[in-house]
Design a protein around this motif. Sequence first.
Motif, PDB file in Angstrom:
ATOM      1  N   ASP A  29       5.406  -4.226  12.535  1.00 23.31           N
ATOM      2  CA  ASP A  29       5.442  -4.308  11.075  1.00 23.31           C
ATOM      3  C   ASP A  29       5.572  -2.922  10.449  1.00 23.31           C
ATOM      4  OD1 ASP A  29       5.353  -7.037  11.004  1.00 23.31           O
ATOM      5  OD2 ASP A  29       3.226  -7.194  10.492  1.00 23.31           O
ATOM      6  N   MET A  30       4.859  -1.952  10.999  1.00 26.35           N
ATOM      7  CA  MET A  30       4.968  -0.578  10.495  1.00 26.35           C
ATOM      8  C   MET A  30       6.398  -0.064  10.651  1.00 26.35           C
ATOM      9  SD  MET A  30       2.016   0.710   9.331  1.00 26.35           S
ATOM     10  CE  MET A  30       2.020   2.474   9.654  1.00 26.35           C
ATOM     11  N   LEU A  31       6.972  -0.243  11.820  1.00 28.29           N
ATOM     12  CA  LEU A  31       8.335   0.231  12.064  1.00 28.29           C
ATOM     13  C   LEU A  31       9.332  -0.460  11.144  1.00 28.29           C
ATOM     14  CD1 LEU A  31       8.327   0.395  15.970  1.00 28.29           C
ATOM     15  CD2 LEU A  31       8.299   2.335  14.387  1.00 28.29           C
ATOM     16  N   SER A  32       9.096  -1.723  10.864  1.00 25.19           N
ATOM     17  CA  SER A  32       9.986  -2.466   9.969  1.00 25.19           C
ATOM     18  C   SER A  32       9.980  -1.879   8.568  1.00 25.19           C
ATOM     19  CB  SER A  32       9.562  -3.937   9.935  1.00 25.19           C
ATOM     20  OG  SER A  32      10.305  -4.652   8.975  1.00 25.19           O
ATOM     21  N   VAL A  33       8.793  -1.557   8.044  1.00 21.13           N
ATOM     22  CA  VAL A  33       8.697  -0.945   6.714  1.00 21.13           C
ATOM     23  C   VAL A  33       9.329   0.441   6.727  1.00 21.13           C
ATOM     24  CG1 VAL A  33       7.112  -0.117   4.925  1.00 21.13           C
ATOM     25  CG2 VAL A  33       6.645  -2.282   6.092  1.00 21.13           C
ATOM     26  N   PHE A  34       9.031   1.228   7.746  1.00 22.35           N
ATOM     27  CA  PHE A  34       9.606   2.573   7.844  1.00 22.35           C
ATOM     28  C   PHE A  34      11.130   2.513   7.837  1.00 22.35           C
ATOM     29  CE2 PHE A  34       5.665   4.103  10.397  1.00 22.35           C
ATOM     30  CZ  PHE A  34       4.980   4.340   9.236  1.00 22.35           C
ATOM     31  N   LEU A  63      13.471  12.921  -2.263  1.00 20.89           N
ATOM     32  CA  LEU A  63      12.988  13.657  -1.100  1.00 20.89           C
ATOM     33  C   LEU A  63      12.671  12.709   0.049  1.00 20.89           C
ATOM     34  CD1 LEU A  63      10.526  16.125  -2.901  1.00 20.89           C
ATOM     35  CD2 LEU A  63      12.834  16.635  -2.044  1.00 20.89           C
ATOM     36  N   GLN A  64      12.717  13.263   1.257  1.00 23.38           N
ATOM     37  CA  GLN A  64      12.344  12.504   2.449  1.00 23.38           C
ATOM     38  C   GLN A  64      10.860  12.176   2.404  1.00 23.38           C
ATOM     39  OE1 GLN A  64      14.177  11.516   5.607  1.00 23.38           O
ATOM     40  NE2 GLN A  64      12.317  10.281   5.422  1.00 23.38           N
ATOM     41  N   LEU A  65      10.520  10.917   2.678  1.00 20.70           N
ATOM     42  CA  LEU A  65       9.129  10.512   2.814  1.00 20.70           C
ATOM     43  C   LEU A  65       8.794  10.478   4.297  1.00 20.70           C
ATOM     44  CD1 LEU A  65       6.573   9.540   1.350  1.00 20.70           C
ATOM     45  CD2 LEU A  65       7.448   7.203   1.558  1.00 20.70           C
ATOM     46  N   PHE A  66       7.539  10.835   4.624  1.00 19.87           N
ATOM     47  CA  PHE A  66       7.155  11.067   6.007  1.00 19.87           C
ATOM     48  C   PHE A  66       5.725  10.581   6.219  1.00 19.87           C
ATOM     49  CE2 PHE A  66       5.250  14.482   8.852  1.00 19.87           C
ATOM     50  CZ  PHE A  66       5.778  14.003  10.040  1.00 19.87           C
ATOM     51  N   CYS A  67       5.539   9.716   7.193  1.00 19.37           N
ATOM     52  CA  CYS A  67       4.193   9.315   7.595  1.00 19.37           C
ATOM     53  C   CYS A  67       3.803  10.182   8.786  1.00 19.37           C
ATOM     54  CB  CYS A  67       4.140   7.831   7.959  1.00 19.37           C
ATOM     55  SG  CYS A  67       2.474   7.253   8.341  1.00 19.37           S
ATOM     56  N   GLY A  68       3.034  11.216   8.532  1.00 15.64           N
ATOM     57  CA  GLY A  68       2.738  12.224   9.549  1.00 15.64           C
ATOM     58  C   GLY A  68       1.736  11.793  10.592  1.00 15.64           C
ATOM     59  N   GLU A  69       0.971  10.740  10.292  1.00 19.32           N
ATOM     60  CA  GLU A  69       0.029  10.193  11.269  1.00 19.32           C
ATOM     61  C   GLU A  69      -0.088   8.692  11.079  1.00 19.32           C
ATOM     62  OE1 GLU A  69      -3.827  11.950  11.460  1.00 19.32           O
ATOM     63  OE2 GLU A  69      -3.084  14.010  11.347  1.00 19.32           O
ATOM     64  N   TRP A  70       0.008   7.967  12.159  1.00 19.49           N
ATOM     65  CA  TRP A  70      -0.290   6.532  12.208  1.00 19.49           C
ATOM     66  C   TRP A  70      -0.368   6.135  13.664  1.00 19.49           C
ATOM     67  CZ3 TRP A  70       3.238   2.566  13.943  1.00 19.49           C
ATOM     68  CH2 TRP A  70       4.479   3.064  14.359  1.00 19.49           C
ATOM     69  N   GLY A  71      -1.149   5.134  13.971  1.00 18.83           N
ATOM     70  CA  GLY A  71      -1.268   4.738  15.361  1.00 18.83           C
ATOM     71  C   GLY A  71      -2.459   3.842  15.596  1.00 18.83           C
ATOM     72  N   GLU A 126       0.824  -1.209   0.000  1.00 21.68           N
ATOM     73  CA  GLU A 126       0.000   0.000   0.000  1.00 21.68           C
ATOM     74  C   GLU A 126       0.862   1.265   0.000  1.00 21.68           C
ATOM     75  OE1 GLU A 126      -4.360  -0.937   1.187  1.00 21.68           O
ATOM     76  OE2 GLU A 126      -3.287   0.142   2.761  1.00 21.68           O
ATOM     77  N   MET A 127       2.013   1.213   0.616  1.00 26.24           N
ATOM     78  CA  MET A 127       2.884   2.389   0.698  1.00 26.24           C
ATOM     79  C   MET A 127       3.794   2.558  -0.517  1.00 26.24           C
ATOM     80  SD  MET A 127       4.196   2.428   4.641  1.00 26.24           S
ATOM     81  CE  MET A 127       3.068   2.407   6.035  1.00 26.24           C
ATOM     82  N   LYS A 128       3.829   1.578  -1.378  1.00 31.40           N
ATOM     83  CA  LYS A 128       4.820   1.556  -2.452  1.00 31.40           C
ATOM     84  C   LYS A 128       4.747   2.785  -3.353  1.00 31.40           C
ATOM     85  CE  LYS A 128       6.903  -1.414  -5.983  1.00 31.40           C
ATOM     86  NZ  LYS A 128       7.095  -0.331  -6.957  1.00 31.40           N
ATOM     87  N   ASP A 129       3.544   3.245  -3.714  1.00 34.98           N
ATOM     88  CA  ASP A 129       3.429   4.435  -4.557  1.00 34.98           C
ATOM     89  C   ASP A 129       4.128   5.632  -3.915  1.00 34.98           C
ATOM     90  OD1 ASP A 129       2.105   3.302  -6.669  1.00 34.98           O
ATOM     91  OD2 ASP A 129       0.119   4.031  -6.111  1.00 34.98           O
ATOM     92  N   ASN A 180      13.414   4.054   4.783  1.00 36.42           N
ATOM     93  CA  ASN A 180      13.785   5.394   5.231  1.00 36.42           C
ATOM     94  C   ASN A 180      12.595   6.345   5.269  1.00 36.42           C
ATOM     95  OD1 ASN A 180      15.487   7.502   6.115  1.00 36.42           O
ATOM     96  ND2 ASN A 180      15.811   8.196   4.002  1.00 36.42           N
ATOM     97  N   VAL A 181      11.521   5.902   5.882  1.00 34.35           N
ATOM     98  CA  VAL A 181      10.330   6.727   6.052  1.00 34.35           C
ATOM     99  C   VAL A 181      10.350   7.313   7.461  1.00 34.35           C
ATOM    100  CG1 VAL A 181       7.812   6.803   6.006  1.00 34.35           C
ATOM    101  CG2 VAL A 181       9.039   5.234   4.475  1.00 34.35           C
ATOM    102  N   ALA A 182      10.422   8.631   7.561  1.00 34.42           N
ATOM    103  CA  ALA A 182      10.304   9.289   8.864  1.00 34.42           C
ATOM    104  C   ALA A 182       8.828   9.259   9.281  1.00 34.42           C
ATOM    105  CB  ALA A 182      10.815  10.721   8.781  1.00 34.42           C
ATOM    106  N   TRP A 183       8.554   9.480  10.573  1.00 33.03           N
ATOM    107  CA  TRP A 183       7.153   9.359  10.997  1.00 33.03           C
ATOM    108  C   TRP A 183       6.891  10.090  12.307  1.00 33.03           C
ATOM    109  CZ3 TRP A 183       7.398   7.098  15.736  1.00 33.03           C
ATOM    110  CH2 TRP A 183       8.451   6.208  15.987  1.00 33.03           C
ATOM    111  N   THR A 184       5.617  10.437  12.493  1.00 31.95           N
ATOM    112  CA  THR A 184       5.112  10.875  13.793  1.00 31.95           C
ATOM    113  C   THR A 184       3.847  10.092  14.097  1.00 31.95           C
ATOM    114  OG1 THR A 184       4.006  12.741  12.683  1.00 31.95           O
ATOM    115  CG2 THR A 184       6.000  13.241  13.903  1.00 31.95           C
TER     116      THR A 184
END
Length: 377
Positions: free
Chosen positions: A333-338, A309-317, A296-299, A342-346
């Motif tokens: 699993d989310m942390l593993s993909v991130f 550019l840096q990719l960023f998941c600004g919301e998840w939980g 789902e995140m591949k695109d 190299n996906v930053a996240w909050t």
Amino acid sequence: MKIKSITAIIAAAVFALALASCGGQQTEQQRPEGFKIKRGTNLSHWLSQSEERGEKRRQHIQEDDFARLDSLGFDHVRIPIDEEQFWDEQGNKLPEAWSLLKNALNLARKYNIRAIVDLHIIRAHYFNASNEGGHNTLFTDEKAQQGLIDLWGQLQDSLIGYSTDWVAYEFMNEPTAEQHEQWNALVAKVHKAIRQREPNRTLVIGSNLWQGVGTFKFLKVPENDKNLILSFHYYNPMILTHYGAWWTDIKGYTSKVNYPGIPISQEEYAAAPDSVKPFIEPYTKQEWNRQTIYNEMKDAIDVAAKYGLQLFCGEWGVYCPVDRDLAYKWTKDMLSVFDEFNVAWTTWCYDADFGFWDQEKHCFKDKTLAEMLGGKK
């Protein structure tokens, strides 16, 4: 010729110092490190989506919160802010909210935590308006669009002095334009306006329709700008992350959920109330696991790679009442993909209904989750 050059450099430096001391035009402060982030959380339901005012709001986020996040290993926060908390209906500034934001940014700097200022809800656009009987005017009203630009002009007046490696701007949260090109056109307008004053400030830009990964391929990224972060939000499968959430269509489902695997068995589906079956039926077919999340995140991953550019998941939980074993499995699993891509996240969020800290009781709701997310220093 060499002596003349040195003299000119000294003269220019003296002039610059004199200009600063005389109150010359304020400009963005840049440092060479850049705005580098990896793991963070949202300070939600404070300066956004909250009725708190006065002493209760002033006490909500304090220095010990930043110290706690630093000790856990978080390196940044996203701070959602709402127009109604910063300006009254006549456009006058409401001083307390501005003071609280600045204090938070100063505390973040003290604890080496970077900050993203996110204009979360404005009067012309609320991401959940369509579900609550409201109406957004932002994408069809040029005056409303100029209003958004003007809000950012005032925010820049206040924030431009913060160094570009510590404070970034997210100029709007979860756009819901009926047509992707409406959002792309607005991105171009706001980007141009902010860049006229701050060419080096990091800007966070999300995809249309609630920053979903499914619309990422339609996002038009401003060209030749390396000070951008591309953002998406992710809560799939909702039957797990929002299990029991009173505001959702799936709130009527109270039986077992599985992860990894097919979230709802045929037996559980058959026993569910008829009123909820149309909303949970998709969760009886597709298997959910780490690979599904990546697919789902591949695109979004591909678009960020294309532009470098840096990719960023600004919301998840995960909603706090959700079974903790399921929450931990999904989070891992989310942390593993991130980490792999190299996906930053909050996370959504620090201390509200998806959070790991309880401000009222001043204790962890879920210390295991907090340490898992922060990477615990």
